[in-house]
Design a protein around this motif. Sequence first.
Motif: not given
Length: 604
Positions: A367-375, A383-393
């Motif tokens: 089932t398809p999903t959309v790319p959510y983001k988390a700030v 620092k751990e994720y190397k990004e302020k906003e991560i995209t969750i696919i």
Amino acid sequence: FPVEDIRNFSIIAHVDHGKSTLADRLLELTGTIDKTQKNKQVLDKLQVERERGITVKAQTASLFYSFGGKQYLLNLIDTPGHVDFSYEVSRSLSACQGVLLVVDANEGIQAQTVANFFLAFEAQLSVIPVINKIDLKNADPERVGKQIEKVFDIPSEECIKISAKLGTNVDSVLQAVIERIPPPKVHRANPLKALVFDSTFDQYRGVVASIALFDGMLSKGDKIVSAHTKKTYEVNQVGILNPNEQPTHKLYAGQVGFLIAGMKDVTEAQIGDTLYLHNHPVEPLPGFKSAKPMVFAGVYPIDQSEYNNLKSAIEKLTLNDSSVTVHRDSSLALGAGWRLGFLGLLHMEVFNQRLEQEYNASVILTTPTVPYKAVLSSAKLIKEYKEKEITIINPAQFPDKSKVTEYLEPVVLGTVITPTEYTGKIMELCQARRAIQKNMTFIDENRVMLKYLFPLNEIVVDFYDSLKSLSSGYASFDYEDAGYQTADLIKMDILLNGNIVEELVTVVHREKAYTVGKSICERLKDSLPRQLFEIAVQAAIGSKVIARETVKAYRKNVLAKCYGGDITRKMKLLKRQAEGKKKLRKIGNIEIPKNAFIKVLKTQ
Ligand code: GTP
């Protein structure tokens, strides 16, 4: 051909308004294909296109036409009409100076007519409006002409009224192409500058690239360089597409054609790349905006032994369709596979169908999903994720609320065009999908254009089908990317007797949690075989259960069907039951056959 005798143009239209039929007539009229040949829609080469009656890949053809005592070279670039493929449309447009905007004389302007018009308008192309199907009983070309004037600000007198089916007035279309579209602005004296606007992979010859020459010329034997990879190649063959490949000695600036240059690797002919002559580097063309995937789905081989075949099929298809993004993924239930990003749902289905038809691969599509983001909320996490906003696919990677300041979801600006009698019902549907109305315009007395801001995940699965069914097929829909908005997202677990089933973790909007949870529980209940004990199928948010179904206990007595008697038949049945169990996955003490996962995970 002198540059001033060349025209590069495209046909754009809403689905089914007659692009391919018009293209066939233009090919016949210019003697490119034989009239008696029964090859309807010659440009739609893919099997999936013939079956679905839609154009997916843009195809190109060079037409020769005499007008006013002069021979012209008209390069026609066919484009797909569906919303998911607007990426292909803009790519084709960058090689053109003008477009034919085809509108059905009965249906009038539809959502994709509007979207496609604006793509051409933004690219500053000359737009020739063509009203097609004037032979239809209900055709009303006058009304459609007025709509075109109202919505696009093009005087209705400029519309050419034709029947592509019967060939009526099609020659005036060719004349308008010559008279109203400017020749390409190119410099033949400059060194070569060519744009790769399409590429396909051929098993025997390697990569075949479609190119448009902006400057200079290109011959067999030339040494060329890719601005993207800086690799050098020797040109093996150049030619025009007529619409089949026809080798020529040279290609000159202003022309569109094909190139074979020993590019063997699927990544070597990037669409949007600029080619130049070895030792004559040029400023690369702006390239293309890379397509942004809007829909993600897991793709797995039905049998793991098929993994390598599927891998190579995906690699080859993505060369042909570079808008698909590929990430490796794996699932406990389905094994090793990929998470692919598509431009939309139809795009996903077409890709799947092409895998099956062109590469003989059978796959499980989740089932398809959309790319959510988390700030993320802290410097440490950033620092751990190397990004302020991560995209969750992938829902399994959804970060906990304690780690984020807000979640974001993708939104799109949707255009619905409908006969006015369905307006009320359509507005209700949009509201139920959490959409916000932005605008409402009457395009004539009985047609209205509605603009809504939709959360993408609300339209990704079945919005289009619902819209079509409640408007008896009359409403049309198109959308464009509109960024992200804050969303109240939560992670939902699915449990079997209290144990989490990792493959079924889902990200949902809080408002929709119950509906989605219930539907997954019901589907899982229906696909789980009964076992010796009762199974609770639950959807939960954290520790709170929000939906539940029960699979009753049952001793599956496979022998009951045998009515005593035949012992060999009994043995066979017992053996088959044992084999069926091999592919089970155990959650707690519950055995789940792979099929049950497939039924729940796959697109309905
Ligand atoms: P996509 O490639 O899917 O975007 O469709 P299209 O715009 O290329 O439309 P296509 O040429 O496939 O035509 C759609 C349908 O309309 C076909 O059944 C055609 O036979 C029909 N059609 C096209 N032109 C005319 C016309 O002038 N008159 C009538 N009556 N039917 C037409």
